[in-house]
Write a protein that holds these residues in place. Sequence first.
Motif, PDB file in Angstrom:
ATOM      1  N   VAL A 209       0.838  -1.194   0.000  1.00  0.00           N
ATOM      2  CA  VAL A 209       0.000   0.000   0.000  1.00  0.00           C
ATOM      3  C   VAL A 209       0.877   1.250   0.000  1.00  0.00           C
ATOM      4  N   GLU A 210       1.856   1.283   0.888  1.00  0.00           N
ATOM      5  CA  GLU A 210       2.673   2.492   1.061  1.00  0.00           C
ATOM      6  C   GLU A 210       3.656   2.705  -0.077  1.00  0.00           C
ATOM      7  N   ARG A 211       4.265   1.631  -0.581  1.00  0.00           N
ATOM      8  CA  ARG A 211       5.329   1.795  -1.568  1.00  0.00           C
ATOM      9  C   ARG A 211       4.858   1.673  -3.007  1.00  0.00           C
ATOM     10  N   THR A 212       3.721   1.032  -3.237  1.00  0.00           N
ATOM     11  CA  THR A 212       3.299   0.767  -4.610  1.00  0.00           C
ATOM     12  C   THR A 212       1.995   1.451  -4.989  1.00  0.00           C
ATOM     13  N   MET A 213       0.952   1.225  -4.227  1.00  0.00           N
ATOM     14  CA  MET A 213      -0.358   1.720  -4.658  1.00  0.00           C
ATOM     15  C   MET A 213      -0.590   3.195  -4.335  1.00  0.00           C
ATOM     16  N   ALA A 214      -0.359   3.587  -3.102  1.00  0.00           N
ATOM     17  CA  ALA A 214      -0.599   4.986  -2.726  1.00  0.00           C
ATOM     18  C   ALA A 214       0.187   5.979  -3.578  1.00  0.00           C
ATOM     19  N   PRO A 215       1.468   5.712  -3.907  1.00  0.00           N
ATOM     20  CA  PRO A 215       2.215   6.663  -4.745  1.00  0.00           C
ATOM     21  C   PRO A 215       1.609   6.876  -6.128  1.00  0.00           C
ATOM     22  N   LYS A 216       0.916   5.887  -6.677  1.00  0.00           N
ATOM     23  CA  LYS A 216       0.301   6.055  -7.992  1.00  0.00           C
ATOM     24  C   LYS A 216      -0.849   7.055  -7.918  1.00  0.00           C
ATOM     25  N   LEU A 217      -1.653   6.943  -6.865  1.00  0.00           N
ATOM     26  CA  LEU A 217      -2.729   7.916  -6.691  1.00  0.00           C
ATOM     27  C   LEU A 217      -2.163   9.308  -6.433  1.00  0.00           C
ATOM     28  N   GLU A 218      -1.079   9.357  -5.679  1.00  0.00           N
ATOM     29  CA  GLU A 218      -0.445  10.648  -5.392  1.00  0.00           C
ATOM     30  C   GLU A 218       0.062  11.295  -6.679  1.00  0.00           C
ATOM     31  N   TYR A 219       0.622  10.510  -7.572  1.00  0.00           N
ATOM     32  CA  TYR A 219       1.093  11.044  -8.855  1.00  0.00           C
ATOM     33  C   TYR A 219      -0.066  11.625  -9.660  1.00  0.00           C
ATOM     34  N   LEU A 220      -1.156  10.877  -9.735  1.00  0.00           N
ATOM     35  CA  LEU A 220      -2.311  11.352 -10.511  1.00  0.00           C
ATOM     36  C   LEU A 220      -2.866  12.650  -9.930  1.00  0.00           C
ATOM     37  N   ARG A 221      -2.805  12.779  -8.632  1.00  0.00           N
ATOM     38  CA  ARG A 221      -3.352  13.978  -7.983  1.00  0.00           C
ATOM     39  C   ARG A 221      -2.397  15.162  -8.073  1.00  0.00           C
ATOM     40  N   THR A 222      -1.138  14.959  -7.727  1.00  0.00           N
ATOM     41  CA  THR A 222      -0.220  16.088  -7.616  1.00  0.00           C
ATOM     42  C   THR A 222       0.371  16.513  -8.953  1.00  0.00           C
ATOM     43  N   GLU A 230     -11.331  11.653  -8.859  1.00  0.00           N
ATOM     44  CA  GLU A 230     -10.990  11.380 -10.261  1.00  0.00           C
ATOM     45  C   GLU A 230      -9.879  10.345 -10.354  1.00  0.00           C
ATOM     46  N   ALA A 231      -8.891  10.443  -9.470  1.00  0.00           N
ATOM     47  CA  ALA A 231      -7.791   9.479  -9.486  1.00  0.00           C
ATOM     48  C   ALA A 231      -8.292   8.087  -9.119  1.00  0.00           C
ATOM     49  N   VAL A 232      -9.140   8.015  -8.118  1.00  0.00           N
ATOM     50  CA  VAL A 232      -9.690   6.717  -7.702  1.00  0.00           C
ATOM     51  C   VAL A 232     -10.543   6.127  -8.807  1.00  0.00           C
ATOM     52  N   CYS A 238      -9.389   0.863 -14.326  1.00  0.00           N
ATOM     53  CA  CYS A 238      -8.209   0.169 -14.860  1.00  0.00           C
ATOM     54  C   CYS A 238      -7.265  -0.176 -13.707  1.00  0.00           C
ATOM     55  N   PRO A 239      -7.535  -1.249 -12.981  1.00  0.00           N
ATOM     56  CA  PRO A 239      -6.716  -1.606 -11.810  1.00  0.00           C
ATOM     57  C   PRO A 239      -5.240  -1.804 -12.125  1.00  0.00           C
ATOM     58  N   ALA A 240      -4.923  -2.121 -13.377  1.00  0.00           N
ATOM     59  CA  ALA A 240      -3.521  -2.334 -13.741  1.00  0.00           C
ATOM     60  C   ALA A 240      -2.675  -1.086 -13.528  1.00  0.00           C
ATOM     61  N   LEU A 241      -3.298   0.073 -13.429  1.00  0.00           N
ATOM     62  CA  LEU A 241      -2.542   1.308 -13.199  1.00  0.00           C
ATOM     63  C   LEU A 241      -1.720   1.226 -11.911  1.00  0.00           C
ATOM     64  N   PHE A 242      -2.206   0.474 -10.945  1.00  0.00           N
ATOM     65  CA  PHE A 242      -1.496   0.343  -9.681  1.00  0.00           C
ATOM     66  C   PHE A 242      -0.166  -0.392  -9.843  1.00  0.00           C
ATOM     67  N   THR A 243      -0.007  -1.138 -10.921  1.00  0.00           N
ATOM     68  CA  THR A 243       1.190  -1.963 -11.085  1.00  0.00           C
ATOM     69  C   THR A 243       2.283  -1.273 -11.890  1.00  0.00           C
ATOM     70  N   PHE A 244       2.012  -0.076 -12.427  1.00  0.00           N
ATOM     71  CA  PHE A 244       2.972   0.585 -13.294  1.00  0.00           C
ATOM     72  C   PHE A 244       3.900   1.517 -12.524  1.00  0.00           C
ATOM     73  N   ASN A 245       5.104   1.657 -13.040  1.00  0.00           N
ATOM     74  CA  ASN A 245       6.103   2.524 -12.437  1.00  0.00           C
ATOM     75  C   ASN A 245       5.910   3.960 -12.905  1.00  0.00           C
ATOM     76  N   VAL A 246       5.974   4.904 -11.986  1.00  0.00           N
ATOM     77  CA  VAL A 246       5.765   6.312 -12.342  1.00  0.00           C
ATOM     78  C   VAL A 246       6.829   6.786 -13.321  1.00  0.00           C
ATOM     79  N   GLU A 247       8.099   6.521 -13.017  1.00  0.00           N
ATOM     80  CA  GLU A 247       9.186   7.042 -13.844  1.00  0.00           C
ATOM     81  C   GLU A 247       9.270   6.357 -15.201  1.00  0.00           C
ATOM     82  N   ARG A 248       9.009   5.065 -15.255  1.00  0.00           N
ATOM     83  CA  ARG A 248       9.158   4.328 -16.514  1.00  0.00           C
ATOM     84  C   ARG A 248       7.880   4.245 -17.323  1.00  0.00           C
ATOM     85  N   ASN A 249       6.747   4.541 -16.716  1.00  0.00           N
ATOM     86  CA  ASN A 249       5.480   4.381 -17.433  1.00  0.00           C
ATOM     87  C   ASN A 249       4.670   5.672 -17.462  1.00  0.00           C
TER      88      ASN A 249
END
Length: 319
Positions: A209-222, A230-232, A238-249
């Motif tokens: 939750v802390e290292r993978t999923m929450a940061p994706k929502l934070e990226y979409l928001r900030t 909207e981020a949720v 598309c639940p697969a969004l939680f599995t993607f890397n911010v920097e590489r994807n």
Amino acid sequence: MPLCSFYASITLPVSKPHSLPSSTKLPSTAVAAISTVQPTTSPVLAEATTLPTTTASTAAEVLSLHLPELPSSTRDKILSLELMGVDYGRALSLNPDLREASPESIHAVVTFLQSRGLHFRDLGRVFGMCPSVLTASVRADLRPVFAFLTDDLGVPEDAYRRVVVKCPRLLACSVRDQLRPALFYLRRLGFRDSRALAFQDPILLVSSVERTMAPKLEYLRTELGMSKDEAVAMVLRCPALFTFNVERNFRPKFEYLVQEMSGGVEDVKAFPQYFTFSLEKRIAPRHRAAVEAGVDLPLPDMLKATDDEFREMLESKRS
């Protein structure tokens, strides 16, 4: 009977052995057994081949020719794992506890997993991806996972195999520290269908939750300026969004959308699956082809179409 001989007596992956000294004489049955299979990338194994029970012990003997002089328990353990399709060296590097594990303790894990519906041929994938399962405690580690599948996710016993084979990492996770907290987090976001999580997106349950999923929502928001709702809504679609890397994807794809395609946040809100396509292999080549053809296509049409459908769309739009 050594456990490696026991495993060799059932459906068994076996390979042609490495080169043997010219002085080595193999029984004719061993030569026949190993000459009918093809080598694979594994040092010992090849494609699964069903051997008659009468040749099983011979197969184990053939494999043992490649091992140096080792204690019988260590040799039995190595051969047992190789017969399952597990690279012992790699497994040991990822799980040092395996060095001290007895063949009997590994067999207890194998027997338990088979009692839960897994097939012998599944074990190579399970242990190969998660060597820590080989030294797990059946009572303290594995039983709670299967109880979680049934009690928390509603997975029937006859579907255990489907879920575990799709995501072997479930067996390596603590119910208390990982699986249940992840499930609670996902439910709070709005994931209501627990069985769908188990069958379609079990990777989310083993994601931090802390290292993978929450940061994706934070990226979409900030960075993209979305509201929390909207981020949720995007990850629910598309639940697969939680599995993607911010920097590489996320970042390079969104930058391409803005800079090259004149798109923006509204486009990914409407079509969050945009991030699931490869930038180099799908997004950029199709965008360039559409530009060269002078055709303007909506993102879903441009990316979801097969190659043939995409070419037909360009032709029809040009005509």
